[in-house]
Design a protein around this motif. Structure first.
Motif, PDB file in Angstrom:
ATOM      1  N   UNK A 148      10.531   4.745  -7.402  1.00 20.06           N
ATOM      2  CA  UNK A 148      11.741   3.903  -7.686  1.00 20.06           C
ATOM      3  C   UNK A 148      12.560   2.862  -7.312  1.00 20.06           C
ATOM      4  N   UNK A 149      12.601   3.364  -5.563  1.00 20.50           N
ATOM      5  CA  UNK A 149      12.756   2.746  -4.736  1.00 20.50           C
ATOM      6  C   UNK A 149      12.240   1.455  -4.354  1.00 20.50           C
ATOM      7  N   UNK A 150      11.112   1.942  -3.968  1.00 20.63           N
ATOM      8  CA  UNK A 150      10.283   0.638  -4.159  1.00 20.63           C
ATOM      9  C   UNK A 150       9.522   0.003  -4.698  1.00 20.63           C
ATOM     10  N   UNK A 151      10.309   0.476  -6.247  1.00 20.19           N
ATOM     11  CA  UNK A 151       9.929  -0.420  -7.206  1.00 20.19           C
ATOM     12  C   UNK A 151       9.158  -0.234  -8.501  1.00 20.19           C
ATOM     13  N   UNK A 152       8.205   1.082  -7.269  1.00 19.14           N
ATOM     14  CA  UNK A 152       6.870   1.535  -8.341  1.00 19.14           C
ATOM     15  C   UNK A 152       7.555   2.034  -9.856  1.00 19.14           C
ATOM     16  N   UNK A 153       6.953   1.646 -10.706  1.00 16.01           N
ATOM     17  CA  UNK A 153       7.336   1.847 -12.445  1.00 16.01           C
ATOM     18  C   UNK A 153       6.214   2.411 -12.646  1.00 16.01           C
ATOM     19  N   UNK A 198       0.631  -1.326   0.345  1.00 17.60           N
ATOM     20  CA  UNK A 198      -0.036  -0.259  -0.003  1.00 17.60           C
ATOM     21  C   UNK A 198       0.796   1.518  -0.012  1.00 17.60           C
ATOM     22  N   UNK A 199       0.251   2.525  -0.970  1.00 18.79           N
ATOM     23  CA  UNK A 199       0.843   3.716  -0.690  1.00 18.79           C
ATOM     24  C   UNK A 199      -0.693   4.702   0.041  1.00 18.79           C
ATOM     25  N   UNK A 200       0.553   5.456   0.332  1.00 15.23           N
ATOM     26  CA  UNK A 200      -1.606   6.762   0.243  1.00 15.23           C
ATOM     27  C   UNK A 200      -0.785   7.323  -0.887  1.00 15.23           C
ATOM     28  N   UNK A 201      -1.855   8.429  -1.336  1.00 14.80           N
ATOM     29  CA  UNK A 201      -1.901   9.833  -1.796  1.00 14.80           C
ATOM     30  C   UNK A 201      -1.545  10.803  -0.576  1.00 14.80           C
ATOM     31  N   UNK A 223      11.813   8.940  -8.262  1.00 16.32           N
ATOM     32  CA  UNK A 223      12.613   8.119  -6.326  1.00 16.32           C
ATOM     33  C   UNK A 223      12.406   7.828  -5.783  1.00 16.32           C
ATOM     34  N   UNK A 224      11.557   9.085  -4.537  1.00 17.62           N
ATOM     35  CA  UNK A 224      10.584   8.286  -3.497  1.00 17.62           C
ATOM     36  C   UNK A 224       9.474   8.450  -3.769  1.00 17.62           C
TER      37      UNK A 224
END
Length: 180
Positions: free
Chosen positions: A84-89, A67-70, A133-134
């Motif tokens: 990107x550091x969390x694997x998001x592409x 999960x992540x937050x807006x 990146x973050x």
């Protein structure tokens, strides 16, 4: 204070005995005190027992929904607190959940899953259109509404498309998918 608690804490206790060096690990959700995973391992050296115990914690974490937050709205897009550091592409898709404003979107004392279950409404899919990146930008897909700060995005593990990507969770995904 306005300090945010970390999502998880890893507590480690070390000991020695006749069998060798032992490590006890506990993965804890600080806002509730719930123990999410436990592991222990014994080996001749701490350098050998720690990776054994971490493997079990990693295997348990791999089953958690991601999960992540807006955190902000920028025009017709939302900015999320993962990159990107969390694997998001670019191209990744998430399920969105709008949180009832009356339930306190910034409530750090309630676990995310409970907050979604109590006051979340599934709002549609969202696609990453710009990765940082973050942080990253997402936009609604197929008529989904724009989210607000404090709303959630979730990506169940089965949605992962590129398990070879470099990210914080790569070792865990390699174990799940047999290092293909």
């Amino acid at each position: 204070t306005d300090l945010a608690l970390p999502d998880y804490l890893l507590i480690a206790v070390f000991g020695t005995g006749n069998e060798g060096r032992k490590v006890f690990l506990r993965l804890v959700e600080p806002c509730t005190g719930n123990v999410l995973s436990t592991a222990d391992a014994v080996a001749g050296k701490f350098e050998e027992s720690i990776p054994k115990a971490l493997k079990k914690i990693e295997d348990d974490v791999a089953l958690f929904a991601w999960r992540c937050r807006v955190i902000e709205t920028a025009g017709a897009r939302n900015i999320i607190n993962r990159g990107r550091l969390d694997g998001v592409r670019n191209g990744d898709e998430f399920q969105g959940y709008k949180i009832d404003p009356g339930q306190g979107k910034q409530n750090v004392m309630m676990p995310e899953e409970l907050l979604i279950m109590k006051s979340g409404v599934k709002s549609g899919k969202y696609k990453v259109v710009e990765e940082g990146q973050q942080f990253s930008k997402v936009e609604p897909v197929g008529g989904a509404p724009l989210l607000s700060a404090g709303d959630f995005l979730e990506q169940p593990d089965i949605w992962l498309k590129d398990r070879k990507r470099e990210s914080r969770g790569k070792r865990t995904w390699d174990k799940i998918y047999d290092k293909q």
